[in-house]
Scaffold this motif. Structure first.
Motif, mmCIF file in Angstrom:
data_model
loop_
_atom_site.group_PDB
_atom_site.id
_atom_site.type_symbol
_atom_site.label_atom_id
_atom_site.label_comp_id
_atom_site.label_asym_id
_atom_site.label_seq_id
_atom_site.Cartn_x
_atom_site.Cartn_y
_atom_site.Cartn_z
ATOM 1 N N ARG A 1 45.810 27.024 2.203
ATOM 2 C CA ARG A 1 46.560 26.561 1.022
ATOM 3 C C ARG A 1 45.625 26.214 -0.142
ATOM 4 O O ARG A 1 45.983 26.340 -1.295
ATOM 5 C CB ARG A 1 47.379 25.302 1.364
ATOM 6 N N LEU A 2 44.446 25.768 0.190
ATOM 7 C CA LEU A 2 43.512 25.328 -0.849
ATOM 8 C C LEU A 2 42.654 26.479 -1.351
ATOM 9 O O LEU A 2 41.841 26.304 -2.249
ATOM 10 C CB LEU A 2 42.617 24.197 -0.311
ATOM 11 N N GLY A 3 42.781 27.661 -0.723
ATOM 12 C CA GLY A 3 41.933 28.792 -1.126
ATOM 13 C C GLY A 3 40.462 28.471 -0.903
ATOM 14 O O GLY A 3 39.592 28.915 -1.637
ATOM 15 N N MET A 4 40.209 27.695 0.143
ATOM 16 C CA MET A 4 38.838 27.254 0.420
ATOM 17 C C MET A 4 37.965 28.451 0.812
ATOM 18 O O MET A 4 38.353 29.278 1.604
ATOM 19 C CB MET A 4 38.862 26.203 1.545
ATOM 20 N N ALA A 5 36.766 28.510 0.238
ATOM 21 C CA ALA A 5 35.868 29.645 0.475
ATOM 22 C C ALA A 5 34.705 29.279 1.392
ATOM 23 O O ALA A 5 33.941 30.148 1.811
ATOM 24 C CB ALA A 5 35.334 30.158 -0.853
ATOM 25 N N GLY B 1 37.101 21.407 6.658
ATOM 26 C CA GLY B 1 37.343 21.503 5.213
ATOM 27 C C GLY B 1 36.105 21.197 4.417
ATOM 28 O O GLY B 1 34.992 21.525 4.856
ATOM 29 N N LYS B 2 36.320 20.560 3.273
ATOM 30 C CA LYS B 2 35.197 20.218 2.402
ATOM 31 C C LYS B 2 34.653 18.836 2.729
ATOM 32 O O LYS B 2 33.456 18.604 2.786
ATOM 33 C CB LYS B 2 35.679 20.292 0.947
ATOM 34 N N ASP B 3 35.621 17.901 2.940
ATOM 35 C CA ASP B 3 35.271 16.530 3.325
ATOM 36 C C ASP B 3 36.542 15.908 3.906
ATOM 37 O O ASP B 3 37.559 16.606 4.043
ATOM 38 C CB ASP B 3 34.744 15.728 2.120
ATOM 39 N N SER B 4 36.512 14.610 4.203
ATOM 40 C CA SER B 4 37.661 13.992 4.897
ATOM 41 C C SER B 4 38.929 13.978 4.033
ATOM 42 O O SER B 4 40.031 13.895 4.556
ATOM 43 C CB SER B 4 37.306 12.568 5.335
ATOM 44 N N ASN B 5 38.775 14.111 2.720
ATOM 45 C CA ASN B 5 39.960 14.082 1.844
ATOM 46 C C ASN B 5 40.471 15.462 1.471
ATOM 47 O O ASN B 5 41.538 15.582 0.843
ATOM 48 C CB ASN B 5 39.641 13.306 0.560
ATOM 49 N N THR B 6 39.653 16.490 1.830
ATOM 50 C CA THR B 6 40.000 17.862 1.432
ATOM 51 C C THR B 6 39.882 18.752 2.657
ATOM 52 O O THR B 6 38.793 19.227 2.994
ATOM 53 C CB THR B 6 39.034 18.334 0.323
ATOM 54 N N GLU C 1 44.820 17.555 0.472
ATOM 55 C CA GLU C 1 44.205 17.830 -0.829
ATOM 56 C C GLU C 1 44.071 16.520 -1.601
ATOM 57 O O GLU C 1 45.065 15.796 -1.764
ATOM 58 C CB GLU C 1 45.078 18.820 -1.609
ATOM 59 N N ASP C 2 42.854 16.196 -1.975
ATOM 60 C CA ASP C 2 42.586 14.916 -2.661
ATOM 61 C C ASP C 2 43.211 13.739 -1.907
ATOM 62 O O ASP C 2 43.888 12.895 -2.508
ATOM 63 C CB ASP C 2 43.125 14.956 -4.097
ATOM 64 N N GLY C 3 43.084 13.759 -0.585
ATOM 65 C CA GLY C 3 43.567 12.627 0.206
ATOM 66 C C GLY C 3 45.056 12.648 0.488
ATOM 67 O O GLY C 3 45.569 11.743 1.148
ATOM 68 N N VAL C 4 45.779 13.655 0.002
ATOM 69 C CA VAL C 4 47.244 13.716 0.174
ATOM 70 C C VAL C 4 47.603 14.835 1.173
ATOM 71 O O VAL C 4 47.198 15.988 0.981
ATOM 72 C CB VAL C 4 47.940 13.985 -1.174
ATOM 73 N N TRP C 5 48.343 14.448 2.238
ATOM 74 C CA TRP C 5 48.768 15.440 3.231
ATOM 75 C C TRP C 5 49.713 16.441 2.604
ATOM 76 O O TRP C 5 50.523 16.076 1.743
ATOM 77 C CB TRP C 5 49.472 14.769 4.414
ATOM 78 N N GLY C 6 49.635 17.685 3.083
ATOM 79 C CA GLY C 6 50.572 18.719 2.651
ATOM 80 C C GLY C 6 51.784 18.731 3.563
ATOM 81 O O GLY C 6 52.086 17.734 4.243
ATOM 82 N N GLU C 7 52.435 19.881 3.580
ATOM 83 C CA GLU C 7 53.642 20.070 4.411
ATOM 84 C C GLU C 7 53.194 20.330 5.856
ATOM 85 O O GLU C 7 52.320 21.180 6.078
ATOM 86 C CB GLU C 7 54.401 21.304 3.858
ATOM 87 N N GLU C 8 53.769 19.626 6.827
ATOM 88 C CA GLU C 8 53.379 19.842 8.223
ATOM 89 C C GLU C 8 53.903 21.177 8.732
ATOM 90 O O GLU C 8 54.958 21.644 8.319
ATOM 91 C CB GLU C 8 53.922 18.712 9.109
ATOM 92 N N ASP C 9 53.124 21.749 9.667
ATOM 93 C CA ASP C 9 53.532 22.999 10.305
ATOM 94 C C ASP C 9 53.447 22.744 11.803
ATOM 95 O O ASP C 9 52.355 22.542 12.338
ATOM 96 C CB ASP C 9 52.569 24.119 9.863
ATOM 97 N N ARG C 10 54.610 22.642 12.446
ATOM 98 C CA ARG C 10 54.640 22.379 13.900
ATOM 99 C C ARG C 10 54.709 23.682 14.687
ATOM 100 O O ARG C 10 55.585 24.509 14.421
ATOM 101 C CB ARG C 10 55.864 21.503 14.247
ATOM 102 N N LYS C 11 53.780 23.836 15.614
ATOM 103 C CA LYS C 11 53.708 25.084 16.381
ATOM 104 C C LYS C 11 54.613 25.016 17.606
ATOM 105 O O LYS C 11 54.846 23.939 18.156
ATOM 106 C CB LYS C 11 52.263 25.356 16.800
ATOM 107 N N ALA C 12 55.097 26.192 18.055
ATOM 108 C CA ALA C 12 56.010 26.257 19.209
ATOM 109 C C ALA C 12 55.239 26.137 20.518
ATOM 110 O O ALA C 12 55.711 25.535 21.486
ATOM 111 C CB ALA C 12 56.773 27.577 19.169
#
Ligand SMILES: CCCO[C@@H]1O[C@H](CO)[C@@H](O[C@@H]2O[C@H](CO)[C@H](O)[C@H](OCc3cn(Cc4cccc(C#CCN)c4)nn3)[C@H]2O)[C@H](O)[C@H]1NC(C)=O
Length: 132
Positions: free
Chosen positions: A109-113, A34-39, A63-74
């Motif tokens: 989710r963050l539209g990171m470029a 990502g961008k850094d440990s919080n993003t 995002e800004d240190g806050v976890w999003g929704e988890e996605d568990r893989k099969a």
């Protein structure tokens, strides 16, 4: 703590290849980009046995240190002691994690470029990192 690489300039379509060995008694490990440990565009977290998960890959964003929704893989294509090469790439819509015999997608989710940050944490010994 684990390996941390900052000041990266990875663009869409390029890939980060992390080669290493999963500990023989691994509870879990994580590869964060990502961008850094919080993003984080992607927290890719294979769990052998931790947080109540057994043989489950948990993906998430931060995002800004806050976890999003988890996605568990099969799929769980890892075994204790495995030597693995994990290739991470991304575009404006999603991140892709390619393994020899499996591929996982996770929404950007963050539209990171640009990926500027890489961290490998937990029961994983890094052998090499390649950017291509
Ligand atoms: C059921 C209600 C409660 O729900 C639970 O709530 C927990 C707290 O939020 C979530 O767990 C968090 O999940 C987040 C992703 O979403 C993150 O993985 C985060 O870990 C960050 C983190 C990373 N590292 C470094 C590291 C990495 C890998 C290996 C090691 C090691 C070792 C030596 N053997 C160390 N340390 N901490 C984790 O704590 C659970 O998934 C979630 N479970 C479910 C089913 O929902």
């Amino acid at each position: 703590k684990g390996l941390v690489v900052t000041q990266l300039d990875i663009e869409p379509g390029e890939c980060i290849k992390v080669k290493g060995k999963i500990e023989s008694d691994a509870e879990g490990f994580a590869v964060n980009v990502g961008k850094d440990s919080n993003t984080l565009l992607l927290h890719f977290n294979p769990r052998f046995d931790c947080h109540g998960d057994v043989n489950t890959i948990v993906c998430n964003s931060k995002e800004d240190g806050v976890w999003g929704e988890e996605d568990r893989k099969a799929d769980f294509p890892f075994e204790h002691g495995d030597k693995v090469e994990i290739c991470i790439s991304f575009d404006e819509t999603e991140a892709t994690v390619k393994l020899p015999e499996a591929e996982f997608k996770f929404p950007n989710r963050l539209g990171m470029a640009k990926i500027e940050y890489l961290a490998v944490e937990g029961d994983f010994k890094v052998k090499s990192i390649k950017f291509s």
